[in-house]
Design an enzyme around this catalytic site. Structure first.
Site, PDB file in Angstrom:
ATOM      1  N   LYS A   1      22.471 -22.968  -4.432  1.00  0.00           N
ATOM      2  CA  LYS A   1      23.000 -22.801  -5.790  1.00  0.00           C
ATOM      3  C   LYS A   1      22.814 -21.349  -6.256  1.00  0.00           C
ATOM      4  O   LYS A   1      22.083 -20.573  -5.633  1.00  0.00           O
ATOM      5  CB  LYS A   1      22.275 -23.775  -6.727  1.00  0.00           C
ATOM      6  CG  LYS A   1      22.505 -25.248  -6.370  1.00  0.00           C
ATOM      7  CD  LYS A   1      21.774 -26.136  -7.369  1.00  0.00           C
ATOM      8  CE  LYS A   1      21.882 -27.601  -6.990  1.00  0.00           C
ATOM      9  NZ  LYS A   1      21.250 -28.470  -8.027  1.00  0.00           N
TER      10      LYS A   1
ATOM     11  N   TYR B   1      30.609 -32.871  -9.200  1.00  0.00           N
ATOM     12  CA  TYR B   1      29.599 -33.526 -10.031  1.00  0.00           C
ATOM     13  C   TYR B   1      30.184 -34.648 -10.884  1.00  0.00           C
ATOM     14  O   TYR B   1      29.653 -34.948 -11.941  1.00  0.00           O
ATOM     15  CB  TYR B   1      28.907 -32.484 -10.917  1.00  0.00           C
ATOM     16  CG  TYR B   1      27.824 -31.689 -10.192  1.00  0.00           C
ATOM     17  CD1 TYR B   1      26.792 -32.323  -9.492  1.00  0.00           C
ATOM     18  CD2 TYR B   1      27.812 -30.300 -10.233  1.00  0.00           C
ATOM     19  CE1 TYR B   1      25.793 -31.597  -8.839  1.00  0.00           C
ATOM     20  CE2 TYR B   1      26.814 -29.562  -9.584  1.00  0.00           C
ATOM     21  CZ  TYR B   1      25.806 -30.230  -8.895  1.00  0.00           C
ATOM     22  OH  TYR B   1      24.810 -29.506  -8.262  1.00  0.00           O
TER      23      TYR B   1
ATOM     24  N   PHE C   1      22.663 -33.353 -19.347  1.00  0.00           N
ATOM     25  CA  PHE C   1      22.524 -32.053 -18.706  1.00  0.00           C
ATOM     26  C   PHE C   1      23.822 -31.555 -18.070  1.00  0.00           C
ATOM     27  O   PHE C   1      23.855 -30.468 -17.493  1.00  0.00           O
ATOM     28  CB  PHE C   1      21.414 -32.105 -17.635  1.00  0.00           C
ATOM     29  CG  PHE C   1      21.625 -33.155 -16.568  1.00  0.00           C
ATOM     30  CD1 PHE C   1      22.404 -32.882 -15.456  1.00  0.00           C
ATOM     31  CD2 PHE C   1      21.050 -34.418 -16.689  1.00  0.00           C
ATOM     32  CE1 PHE C   1      22.609 -33.846 -14.472  1.00  0.00           C
ATOM     33  CE2 PHE C   1      21.248 -35.393 -15.706  1.00  0.00           C
ATOM     34  CZ  PHE C   1      22.035 -35.093 -14.605  1.00  0.00           C
TER      35      PHE C   1
ATOM     36  N   ARG D   1      18.063 -33.982   2.786  1.00  0.00           N
ATOM     37  CA  ARG D   1      17.451 -34.419   1.513  1.00  0.00           C
ATOM     38  C   ARG D   1      15.926 -34.311   1.623  1.00  0.00           C
ATOM     39  O   ARG D   1      15.243 -33.944   0.667  1.00  0.00           O
ATOM     40  CB  ARG D   1      17.851 -35.857   1.193  1.00  0.00           C
ATOM     41  CG  ARG D   1      19.337 -36.055   0.934  1.00  0.00           C
ATOM     42  CD  ARG D   1      19.784 -35.628  -0.415  1.00  0.00           C
ATOM     43  NE  ARG D   1      19.268 -36.456  -1.489  1.00  0.00           N
ATOM     44  CZ  ARG D   1      19.604 -36.312  -2.768  1.00  0.00           C
ATOM     45  NH1 ARG D   1      20.466 -35.357  -3.137  1.00  0.00           N
ATOM     46  NH2 ARG D   1      19.098 -37.076  -3.700  1.00  0.00           N
TER      47      ARG D   1
ATOM     48  N   THR E   1      14.202 -33.769  -6.732  1.00  0.00           N
ATOM     49  CA  THR E   1      15.060 -33.014  -7.653  1.00  0.00           C
ATOM     50  C   THR E   1      14.260 -32.049  -8.525  1.00  0.00           C
ATOM     51  O   THR E   1      14.668 -30.908  -8.738  1.00  0.00           O
ATOM     52  CB  THR E   1      15.841 -34.002  -8.555  1.00  0.00           C
ATOM     53  OG1 THR E   1      16.535 -34.925  -7.720  1.00  0.00           O
ATOM     54  CG2 THR E   1      16.828 -33.277  -9.448  1.00  0.00           C
TER      55      THR E   1
ATOM     56  N   ARG F   1      12.454 -27.097  -2.326  1.00  0.00           N
ATOM     57  CA  ARG F   1      12.213 -27.089  -3.782  1.00  0.00           C
ATOM     58  C   ARG F   1      10.727 -27.012  -4.104  1.00  0.00           C
ATOM     59  O   ARG F   1      10.332 -26.360  -5.070  1.00  0.00           O
ATOM     60  CB  ARG F   1      12.846 -28.337  -4.404  1.00  0.00           C
ATOM     61  CG  ARG F   1      14.383 -28.289  -4.419  1.00  0.00           C
ATOM     62  CD  ARG F   1      14.969 -29.674  -4.621  1.00  0.00           C
ATOM     63  NE  ARG F   1      16.406 -29.660  -4.920  1.00  0.00           N
ATOM     64  CZ  ARG F   1      17.135 -30.762  -5.021  1.00  0.00           C
ATOM     65  NH1 ARG F   1      16.576 -31.957  -4.834  1.00  0.00           N
ATOM     66  NH2 ARG F   1      18.422 -30.687  -5.291  1.00  0.00           N
TER      67      ARG F   1
ATOM     68  N   ASN G   1      17.230 -25.905  -9.150  1.00  0.00           N
ATOM     69  CA  ASN G   1      16.388 -26.342  -8.036  1.00  0.00           C
ATOM     70  C   ASN G   1      16.901 -25.890  -6.667  1.00  0.00           C
ATOM     71  O   ASN G   1      16.656 -26.546  -5.663  1.00  0.00           O
ATOM     72  CB  ASN G   1      16.190 -27.852  -8.105  1.00  0.00           C
ATOM     73  CG  ASN G   1      17.510 -28.597  -8.162  1.00  0.00           C
ATOM     74  OD1 ASN G   1      18.562 -28.005  -7.959  1.00  0.00           O
ATOM     75  ND2 ASN G   1      17.456 -29.890  -8.425  1.00  0.00           N
TER      76      ASN G   1
ATOM     77  N   HIS H   1      21.653 -28.053  -3.211  1.00  0.00           N
ATOM     78  CA  HIS H   1      22.270 -29.378  -3.292  1.00  0.00           C
ATOM     79  C   HIS H   1      22.394 -29.908  -1.877  1.00  0.00           C
ATOM     80  O   HIS H   1      22.687 -29.137  -0.955  1.00  0.00           O
ATOM     81  CB  HIS H   1      23.674 -29.284  -3.904  1.00  0.00           C
ATOM     82  CG  HIS H   1      24.476 -30.540  -3.701  1.00  0.00           C
ATOM     83  ND1 HIS H   1      24.379 -31.617  -4.543  1.00  0.00           N
ATOM     84  CD2 HIS H   1      25.344 -30.904  -2.712  1.00  0.00           C
ATOM     85  CE1 HIS H   1      25.153 -32.592  -4.078  1.00  0.00           C
ATOM     86  NE2 HIS H   1      25.751 -32.189  -2.981  1.00  0.00           N
TER      87      HIS H   1
ATOM     88  N   GLU I   1      32.323 -34.705  -0.451  1.00  0.00           N
ATOM     89  CA  GLU I   1      31.976 -33.335  -0.847  1.00  0.00           C
ATOM     90  C   GLU I   1      32.479 -32.300   0.166  1.00  0.00           C
ATOM     91  O   GLU I   1      32.890 -31.209  -0.218  1.00  0.00           O
ATOM     92  CB  GLU I   1      30.461 -33.226  -1.032  1.00  0.00           C
ATOM     93  CG  GLU I   1      29.987 -34.036  -2.233  1.00  0.00           C
ATOM     94  CD  GLU I   1      28.465 -34.198  -2.318  1.00  0.00           C
ATOM     95  OE1 GLU I   1      27.754 -33.623  -1.466  1.00  0.00           O
ATOM     96  OE2 GLU I   1      28.010 -34.890  -3.252  1.00  0.00           O
TER      97      GLU I   1
HETATM   98  P1  DAT Z   1      19.896 -34.076  -6.674  1.00  0.00           P
HETATM   99  O1  DAT Z   1      20.385 -32.650  -6.743  1.00  0.00           O
HETATM  100  O2  DAT Z   1      18.453 -34.151  -6.264  1.00  0.00           O
HETATM  101  O3  DAT Z   1      20.792 -34.977  -5.861  1.00  0.00           O
HETATM  102  P2  DAT Z   1      21.070 -35.323  -9.014  1.00  0.00           P
HETATM  103  O4  DAT Z   1      22.285 -35.568  -8.183  1.00  0.00           O
HETATM  104  O5  DAT Z   1      20.468 -36.483  -9.728  1.00  0.00           O
HETATM  105  O6  DAT Z   1      19.908 -34.629  -8.172  1.00  0.00           O
HETATM  106  O7  DAT Z   1      21.417 -34.236 -10.134  1.00  0.00           O
HETATM  107  C1  DAT Z   1      22.255 -33.132  -9.847  1.00  0.00           C
HETATM  108  C2  DAT Z   1      21.643 -31.887 -10.436  1.00  0.00           C
HETATM  109  O8  DAT Z   1      21.597 -31.984 -11.863  1.00  0.00           O
HETATM  110  C3  DAT Z   1      20.181 -31.680 -10.048  1.00  0.00           C
HETATM  111  O9  DAT Z   1      20.060 -31.006  -8.804  1.00  0.00           O
HETATM  112  C4  DAT Z   1      19.642 -30.882 -11.187  1.00  0.00           C
HETATM  113  C5  DAT Z   1      20.392 -31.425 -12.378  1.00  0.00           C
HETATM  114  N1  DAT Z   1      19.649 -32.491 -13.056  1.00  0.00           N
HETATM  115  C6  DAT Z   1      19.546 -33.786 -12.644  1.00  0.00           C
HETATM  116  N2  DAT Z   1      18.814 -34.519 -13.500  1.00  0.00           N
HETATM  117  C7  DAT Z   1      18.453 -33.661 -14.487  1.00  0.00           C
HETATM  118  C8  DAT Z   1      17.669 -33.794 -15.690  1.00  0.00           C
HETATM  119  N3  DAT Z   1      17.146 -34.964 -16.049  1.00  0.00           N
HETATM  120  N4  DAT Z   1      17.491 -32.691 -16.452  1.00  0.00           N
HETATM  121  C9  DAT Z   1      18.028 -31.506 -16.100  1.00  0.00           C
HETATM  122  N5  DAT Z   1      18.772 -31.308 -14.999  1.00  0.00           N
HETATM  123  C10 DAT Z   1      18.983 -32.366 -14.206  1.00  0.00           C
HETATM  124 MG    MG Z   2      22.807 -35.473  -6.198  1.00  0.00          MG
END
Ligand code: DAT
Ligand code: MG
Length: 138
Positions: free
Chosen positions: A9, A49, A57, A85, A91, A102, A116, A119, A130
């Site tokens: 990212k 997304y 968020f 992963r 996350t 991370r 973080n 992805h 994707e």
């Molecule tokens: P991951 O990237 O671990 O698959 P995710 O798909 O649930 O996590 O979320 C996508 C991205 O969105 C994640 O990398 C960071 C952001 N994110 C997720 N949950 C969040 C939250 N509760 N507050 C802030 N940012 C968040």
């Molecule tokens: Mg995800």
């Protein structure tokens, strides 16, 4: 052979961690199929997304992902979806285990969205979807 979509990212690219993250992917034994520095677009991010649309968020996430270039990667290997992963860690960088990308390199910036570093696709279905979004030619 399984494939996954990985993104370094904008925070990772900006901090100069692209090489370190590629090193970890290769050291694990995964093969790099495609690596390309890209400026994401609202169109790509809307698709990438889509599962998060409407979450608190979401707007901050898209804004962050537009803030600079992203390194888009397709990696291949046995169980690479699950394996990356695992390399990436949880996350939230604060609770991500040490030894993960991370956990070792990320931190809480106190912002609306978690920056973080990476992805990784979360399932074989997500990976296929994707990869088609980021690398339709593959
Ligand atoms: P991951 O990237 O671990 O698959 P995710 O798909 O649930 O996590 O979320 C996508 C991205 O969105 C994640 O990398 C960071 C952001 N994110 C997720 N949950 C969040 C939250 N509760 N507050 C802030 N940012 C968040
Ligand atoms: Mg995800």
């Amino acid at each position: 052979m399984e494939r996954t979509l990985i993104l370094v990212k904008p925070d990772g690219v900006h901090r100069g961690l692209s090489g370190e993250i590629l090193r970890r992917i290769e050291a694990k034994g995964y093969r790099l199929v495609a690596v390309e520095l890209r400026q994401a677009t609202p169109e790509i991010l809307g698709r990438h997304y889509e599962e998060h649309a409407g979450k608190p968020f979401y707007e901050a996430l898209v804004e962050f992902m537009l803030s600079g270039p992203t390194l888009a990667i397709v990696a291949e290997g046995q169980r690479v979806v699950e394996g990356f992963r695992s390399l990436a860690g949880a996350t939230d960088p604060t609770v991500a285990a040490p030894g993960t990308i991370r956990g070792d390199l990320g931190r809480d910036w106190g912002l609306k969205v978690m920056q973080n570093l990476v992805h990784g696709s979360d399932s074989l279905e997500s990976a296929a979807r994707e990869i088609e979004i980021w690398f339709p030619e593959l």
